[in-house]
Design a protein around this motif. Structure first.
Motif, PDB file in Angstrom:
ATOM      1  N   THR A  41      12.895 -36.614  26.147  1.00 15.41           N
ATOM      2  CA  THR A  41      11.890 -35.708  25.579  1.00 15.41           C
ATOM      3  C   THR A  41      10.900 -35.266  26.650  1.00 15.41           C
ATOM      4  O   THR A  41      10.529 -34.085  26.717  1.00 15.41           O
ATOM      5  N   LYS A  42      10.469 -36.201  27.489  1.00 21.65           N
ATOM      6  CA  LYS A  42       9.549 -35.848  28.578  1.00 21.65           C
ATOM      7  C   LYS A  42      10.190 -34.852  29.537  1.00 21.65           C
ATOM      8  O   LYS A  42       9.542 -33.898  29.985  1.00 21.65           O
ATOM      9  N   ILE A  43      11.457 -35.053  29.859  1.00 18.68           N
ATOM     10  CA  ILE A  43      12.153 -34.138  30.771  1.00 18.68           C
ATOM     11  C   ILE A  43      12.237 -32.739  30.153  1.00 18.68           C
ATOM     12  O   ILE A  43      12.000 -31.735  30.827  1.00 18.68           O
ATOM     13  N   TRP A  44      12.559 -32.659  28.852  1.00 12.59           N
ATOM     14  CA  TRP A  44      12.642 -31.360  28.174  1.00 12.59           C
ATOM     15  C   TRP A  44      11.275 -30.671  28.129  1.00 12.59           C
ATOM     16  O   TRP A  44      11.180 -29.454  28.324  1.00 12.59           O
ATOM     17  N   ALA A  95      10.453 -27.183  29.917  1.00 15.80           N
ATOM     18  CA  ALA A  95       9.935 -26.057  29.132  1.00 15.80           C
ATOM     19  C   ALA A  95       8.632 -25.539  29.733  1.00 15.80           C
ATOM     20  O   ALA A  95       8.414 -24.328  29.821  1.00 15.80           O
ATOM     21  N   PHE A  96       7.753 -26.449  30.138  1.00 14.48           N
ATOM     22  CA  PHE A  96       6.478 -26.050  30.742  1.00 14.48           C
ATOM     23  C   PHE A  96       6.707 -25.218  31.998  1.00 14.48           C
ATOM     24  O   PHE A  96       6.090 -24.169  32.187  1.00 14.48           O
ATOM     25  N   PHE A  97       7.607 -25.669  32.865  1.00 13.47           N
ATOM     26  CA  PHE A  97       7.857 -24.934  34.100  1.00 13.47           C
ATOM     27  C   PHE A  97       8.545 -23.591  33.846  1.00 13.47           C
ATOM     28  O   PHE A  97       8.272 -22.610  34.542  1.00 13.47           O
ATOM     29  N   LEU A  98       9.414 -23.512  32.848  1.00 12.81           N
ATOM     30  CA  LEU A  98      10.030 -22.228  32.513  1.00 12.81           C
ATOM     31  C   LEU A  98       8.993 -21.238  31.992  1.00 12.81           C
ATOM     32  O   LEU A  98       9.031 -20.044  32.334  1.00 12.81           O
ATOM     33  N   VAL A  99       8.070 -21.694  31.157  1.00 15.20           N
ATOM     34  CA  VAL A  99       6.994 -20.823  30.667  1.00 15.20           C
ATOM     35  C   VAL A  99       6.103 -20.392  31.828  1.00 15.20           C
ATOM     36  O   VAL A  99       5.707 -19.221  31.931  1.00 15.20           O
ATOM     37  N   LEU A 100       5.800 -21.308  32.729  1.00 11.99           N
ATOM     38  CA  LEU A 100       4.974 -20.988  33.890  1.00 11.99           C
ATOM     39  C   LEU A 100       5.658 -19.950  34.783  1.00 11.99           C
ATOM     40  O   LEU A 100       5.022 -18.978  35.222  1.00 11.99           O
ATOM     41  N   ILE A 101       6.954 -20.108  35.017  1.00 16.27           N
ATOM     42  CA  ILE A 101       7.705 -19.142  35.826  1.00 16.27           C
ATOM     43  C   ILE A 101       7.714 -17.772  35.125  1.00 16.27           C
ATOM     44  O   ILE A 101       7.544 -16.738  35.769  1.00 16.27           O
TER      45      ILE A 101
END
Length: 147
Positions: free
Chosen positions: A5-8, A12-18
């Protein structure tokens, strides 16, 4: 919290940031002008009417219609319209007829559109027998000087 869950969540956070960085970069290149993202292409067509007419009939979908007095006593219709949705302008049986001819396919309705079609009718005289307008969502503006 589970390790998966932490990895997902981190992914997700980094994809939104990108995504935010890419969006900001693209909009900076476009100088934050959202109208440049529009998928519809517009053009202006001018129709000059030589024949006399007594009635006016307009049938359109979403165009904003403006009536103004002509400065040179000529009837001129200026249509700011989509490339695949042009207007037919002619005098038929003493009636000025303006109607939309929609040549769009179903997929042409999908997209981002910030523009709006506009019809400006320059009329040489102030009185006509009848005015018929059939429009779905357009605005109608009649300037001062018409009876």
């Amino acid at each position: 919290m589970k390790k998966a869950t932490k990895i997902w969540l981190i992914t997700a956070f980094f994809l939104v940031l990108i995504g935010c960085i890419v969006f900001a970069g693209v909009m900076t290149m476009l100088k934050w002008d959202f109208t440049k993202l529009s998928t519809a292409k517009y053009e202006t067509n001018v129709y000059e009417i030589e024949k006399e007419f007594e009635d006016i009939s307009i049938d359109t979908d979403t165009a904003d219609i403006t009536f103004v007095l002509s400065e040179n006593e000529k009837c001129v219709i200026k249509c700011y319209e989509e490339e695949k949705s042009k207007h037919y302008v002619a005098v038929e049986d003493s009636t000025l007829v303006i109607k939309v001819i929609d040549n769009k396919s179903w997929y042409d309705y999908i997209g981002i559109n910030f523009g709006s079609p506009k019809i400006t009718v320059h009329l040489p005289k102030t009185e006509y027998n009848s005015l018929f307008i059939n429009a779905s969502t357009g605005d109608v503006d009649i300037s001062e000087g018409f009876c």
